[in-house]
Design a protein around this motif. Sequence first.
Motif, PDB file in Angstrom:
ATOM      1  N   GLU A  91       0.825  -1.205   0.000  1.00 30.22           N
ATOM      2  CA  GLU A  91       0.000   0.000   0.000  1.00 30.22           C
ATOM      3  C   GLU A  91       0.868   1.267   0.000  1.00 30.22           C
ATOM      4  O   GLU A  91       0.560   2.242  -0.678  1.00 30.22           O
ATOM      5  N   MET A  92       1.946   1.237   0.754  1.00 29.34           N
ATOM      6  CA  MET A  92       2.860   2.380   0.750  1.00 29.34           C
ATOM      7  C   MET A  92       3.388   2.618  -0.664  1.00 29.34           C
ATOM      8  O   MET A  92       3.415   3.752  -1.144  1.00 29.34           O
ATOM      9  N   TYR A  93       3.770   1.536  -1.321  1.00 31.19           N
ATOM     10  CA  TYR A  93       4.294   1.649  -2.688  1.00 31.19           C
ATOM     11  C   TYR A  93       3.230   2.240  -3.617  1.00 31.19           C
ATOM     12  O   TYR A  93       3.514   3.099  -4.446  1.00 31.19           O
ATOM     13  N   ARG A  94       1.993   1.809  -3.461  1.00 30.72           N
ATOM     14  CA  ARG A  94       0.896   2.274  -4.305  1.00 30.72           C
ATOM     15  C   ARG A  94       0.686   3.785  -4.172  1.00 30.72           C
ATOM     16  O   ARG A  94       0.461   4.476  -5.169  1.00 30.72           O
ATOM     17  N   VAL A  95       0.757   4.320  -2.952  1.00 30.72           N
ATOM     18  CA  VAL A  95       0.420   5.726  -2.740  1.00 30.72           C
ATOM     19  C   VAL A  95       1.598   6.687  -2.946  1.00 30.72           C
ATOM     20  O   VAL A  95       1.396   7.899  -3.002  1.00 30.72           O
ATOM     21  N   ILE A  96       2.814   6.142  -3.094  1.00 31.00           N
ATOM     22  CA  ILE A  96       3.984   6.998  -3.323  1.00 31.00           C
ATOM     23  C   ILE A  96       4.134   7.265  -4.818  1.00 31.00           C
ATOM     24  O   ILE A  96       4.018   6.354  -5.644  1.00 31.00           O
ATOM     25  N   LYS A  97       4.405   8.525  -5.153  1.00 30.43           N
ATOM     26  CA  LYS A  97       4.650   8.907  -6.546  1.00 30.43           C
ATOM     27  C   LYS A  97       5.967   8.318  -7.021  1.00 30.43           C
ATOM     28  O   LYS A  97       6.884   8.086  -6.218  1.00 30.43           O
ATOM     29  N   LYS A  98       6.087   8.125  -8.331  1.00 26.25           N
ATOM     30  CA  LYS A  98       7.372   7.710  -8.908  1.00 26.25           C
ATOM     31  C   LYS A  98       8.425   8.748  -8.527  1.00 26.25           C
ATOM     32  O   LYS A  98       8.189   9.947  -8.610  1.00 26.25           O
ATOM     33  N   GLY A  99       9.569   8.263  -8.085  1.00 28.40           N
ATOM     34  CA  GLY A  99      10.631   9.154  -7.629  1.00 28.40           C
ATOM     35  C   GLY A  99      10.528   9.512  -6.150  1.00 28.40           C
ATOM     36  O   GLY A  99      11.412  10.164  -5.613  1.00 28.40           O
ATOM     37  N   GLY A 100       9.452   9.057  -5.488  1.00 25.91           N
ATOM     38  CA  GLY A 100       9.275   9.330  -4.072  1.00 25.91           C
ATOM     39  C   GLY A 100       9.936   8.271  -3.205  1.00 25.91           C
ATOM     40  O   GLY A 100      10.572   7.343  -3.699  1.00 25.91           O
ATOM     41  N   HIS A 101       9.766   8.405  -1.911  1.00 25.74           N
ATOM     42  CA  HIS A 101      10.388   7.441  -0.995  1.00 25.74           C
ATOM     43  C   HIS A 101       9.594   7.364   0.309  1.00 25.74           C
ATOM     44  O   HIS A 101       8.705   8.171   0.553  1.00 25.74           O
ATOM     45  N   PHE A 102       9.954   6.375   1.113  1.00 20.81           N
ATOM     46  CA  PHE A 102       9.423   6.291   2.470  1.00 20.81           C
ATOM     47  C   PHE A 102      10.579   6.391   3.445  1.00 20.81           C
ATOM     48  O   PHE A 102      11.733   6.098   3.116  1.00 20.81           O
ATOM     49  N   CYS A 103      10.249   6.793   4.664  1.00 20.29           N
ATOM     50  CA  CYS A 103      11.207   6.785   5.766  1.00 20.29           C
ATOM     51  C   CYS A 103      10.436   6.374   7.015  1.00 20.29           C
ATOM     52  O   CYS A 103       9.529   7.092   7.444  1.00 20.29           O
ATOM     53  N   VAL A 104      10.750   5.203   7.539  1.00 20.01           N
ATOM     54  CA  VAL A 104      10.042   4.710   8.717  1.00 20.01           C
ATOM     55  C   VAL A 104      11.025   4.328   9.813  1.00 20.01           C
ATOM     56  O   VAL A 104      12.135   3.878   9.552  1.00 20.01           O
ATOM     57  N   SER A 105      10.575   4.520  11.041  1.00 22.25           N
ATOM     58  CA  SER A 105      11.280   3.993  12.205  1.00 22.25           C
ATOM     59  C   SER A 105      10.450   2.835  12.721  1.00 22.25           C
ATOM     60  O   SER A 105       9.220   2.906  12.746  1.00 22.25           O
ATOM     61  N   ASP A 106      11.117   1.756  13.091  1.00 27.72           N
ATOM     62  CA  ASP A 106      10.390   0.569  13.512  1.00 27.72           C
ATOM     63  C   ASP A 106      11.280  -0.313  14.373  1.00 27.72           C
ATOM     64  O   ASP A 106      12.450  -0.019  14.587  1.00 27.72           O
ATOM     65  N   ILE A 107      10.689  -1.412  14.852  1.00 30.34           N
ATOM     66  CA  ILE A 107      11.398  -2.373  15.692  1.00 30.34           C
ATOM     67  C   ILE A 107      11.494  -3.695  14.937  1.00 30.34           C
ATOM     68  O   ILE A 107      10.494  -4.168  14.380  1.00 30.34           O
ATOM     69  N   VAL A 108      12.690  -4.281  14.896  1.00 32.26           N
ATOM     70  CA  VAL A 108      12.898  -5.582  14.259  1.00 32.26           C
ATOM     71  C   VAL A 108      13.713  -6.481  15.182  1.00 32.26           C
ATOM     72  O   VAL A 108      14.353  -6.011  16.121  1.00 32.26           O
ATOM     73  N   LEU A 109      13.672  -7.766  14.864  1.00 34.03           N
ATOM     74  CA  LEU A 109      14.388  -8.770  15.659  1.00 34.03           C
ATOM     75  C   LEU A 109      15.443  -9.483  14.834  1.00 34.03           C
ATOM     76  O   LEU A 109      15.285  -9.651  13.624  1.00 34.03           O
ATOM     77  N   VAL A 110      16.458  -9.941  15.524  1.00 34.14           N
ATOM     78  CA  VAL A 110      17.390 -10.928  14.984  1.00 34.14           C
ATOM     79  C   VAL A 110      17.466 -12.004  16.058  1.00 34.14           C
ATOM     80  O   VAL A 110      17.985 -11.770  17.144  1.00 34.14           O
ATOM     81  N   GLY A 111      16.861 -13.152  15.785  1.00 37.08           N
ATOM     82  CA  GLY A 111      16.741 -14.204  16.789  1.00 37.08           C
ATOM     83  C   GLY A 111      15.296 -14.351  17.218  1.00 37.08           C
ATOM     84  O   GLY A 111      14.395 -13.782  16.597  1.00 37.08           O
ATOM     85  N   THR A 112      15.080 -15.106  18.281  1.00 33.97           N
ATOM     86  CA  THR A 112      13.718 -15.447  18.693  1.00 33.97           C
ATOM     87  C   THR A 112      13.441 -14.979  20.115  1.00 33.97           C
ATOM     88  O   THR A 112      14.234 -15.215  21.023  1.00 33.97           O
ATOM     89  N   LEU A 113      12.291 -14.346  20.290  1.00 34.56           N
ATOM     90  CA  LEU A 113      11.849 -13.962  21.633  1.00 34.56           C
ATOM     91  C   LEU A 113      11.199 -15.155  22.322  1.00 34.56           C
ATOM     92  O   LEU A 113      10.525 -15.959  21.662  1.00 34.56           O
ATOM     93  N   PRO A 114      11.339 -15.274  23.638  1.00 31.63           N
ATOM     94  CA  PRO A 114      10.619 -16.319  24.366  1.00 31.63           C
ATOM     95  C   PRO A 114       9.108 -16.116  24.228  1.00 31.63           C
ATOM     96  O   PRO A 114       8.626 -14.985  24.189  1.00 31.63           O
ATOM     97  N   ASP A 115       8.369 -17.209  24.164  1.00 32.52           N
ATOM     98  CA  ASP A 115       6.909 -17.148  24.035  1.00 32.52           C
ATOM     99  C   ASP A 115       6.278 -16.300  25.127  1.00 32.52           C
ATOM    100  O   ASP A 115       5.297 -15.594  24.889  1.00 32.52           O
ATOM    101  N   GLU A 116       6.842 -16.356  26.338  1.00 35.56           N
ATOM    102  CA  GLU A 116       6.281 -15.601  27.457  1.00 35.56           C
ATOM    103  C   GLU A 116       6.283 -14.093  27.180  1.00 35.56           C
ATOM    104  O   GLU A 116       5.385 -13.385  27.610  1.00 35.56           O
ATOM    105  N   LEU A 117       7.291 -13.615  26.458  1.00 33.84           N
ATOM    106  CA  LEU A 117       7.361 -12.191  26.147  1.00 33.84           C
ATOM    107  C   LEU A 117       6.393 -11.823  25.025  1.00 33.84           C
ATOM    108  O   LEU A 117       5.777 -10.764  25.054  1.00 33.84           O
ATOM    109  N   ILE A 118       6.256 -12.692  24.063  1.00 33.31           N
ATOM    110  CA  ILE A 118       5.374 -12.422  22.923  1.00 33.31           C
ATOM    111  C   ILE A 118       3.930 -12.285  23.381  1.00 33.31           C
ATOM    112  O   ILE A 118       3.166 -11.479  22.848  1.00 33.31           O
TER     113      ILE A 118
END
Length: 193
Positions: A91-118
Motif C-alpha cells: 500500500e505504501m508503494y501504491r500511494v507513493i509517486k514515482k521518484g518518491g520514498h518512504f522513511c520509517v522507524s520501527d522495531i525488528v528482531l534478529v533471533g527469537t523472543l521467548p513465548d512468554e514475552l510475545i
Amino acid sequence: GDTVIDLGSGAGNDAFVVRSIVGDHGQVIGIDFAGAMLTKARENAKNLGFGNVSFLKGDIEEIPVVEETANVVISNCVLNLVPDKAKAFSEMYRVIKKGGHFCVSDIVLVGTLPDELIKEAEMYAGCIASAIQKEDYFNFIREAGFTNVEIKKTKDIILPDELLVRYLSAQALEDFRKSNTGIFSITVVGHKK
C-alpha cells in the motif's frame, strides 16, 4: 511543497513537524484508525492554524488515498503493529509517486523472543512482541517494489532484567540472554523508481 503521508499519525505530532518542512505549499495527510486520536489531531491542527494538514480514518493495510498521492510516506514505530506487513508495504508503494520514498522507524528482531514475552501486553504496547525478523521485514519492503533500501540508523533495545523477571523464570531469562537475540530500533528508507 511536497505531499507527505504519516501512517499511524496519532495526535499529529510527527505530522506537525513535517508540516514545518513542507511549508505552506505542501500538504501533510495523517492516517490513523483510532477515532479519539483523529479527533485530537484535528483539534490540534485547528488550534495551530494548519490548513494544509488533514487527518483521515483508515487502515495502513488499505490507505484511504488514491495511488501516487505522496512524495514521501513516514511512519514512527507503527508498522510492526500491523498484522499484514506485506500488504502495508504494498500500500505504501501504491500511494507513493514515482521518484518518491518512504522513511520509517520501527522495531525488528534478529533471533527469537521467548513465548512468554510475545504473549505479554506490555511488550506489545512497547512494540516488542509484534516485531518480526529483520530479514523478513526487508523482504516485505523489496517485494513491494522498493529499491535503494537502506538503514539510516540502528539502535539496540536492551530489555532490563528487572522487567524480564516479571515474565520469565530464572532459567528462561538465562536462556534468553545466551540466545543473543537482538531487538533493534531502525530507521529505514526505500525509494520508488
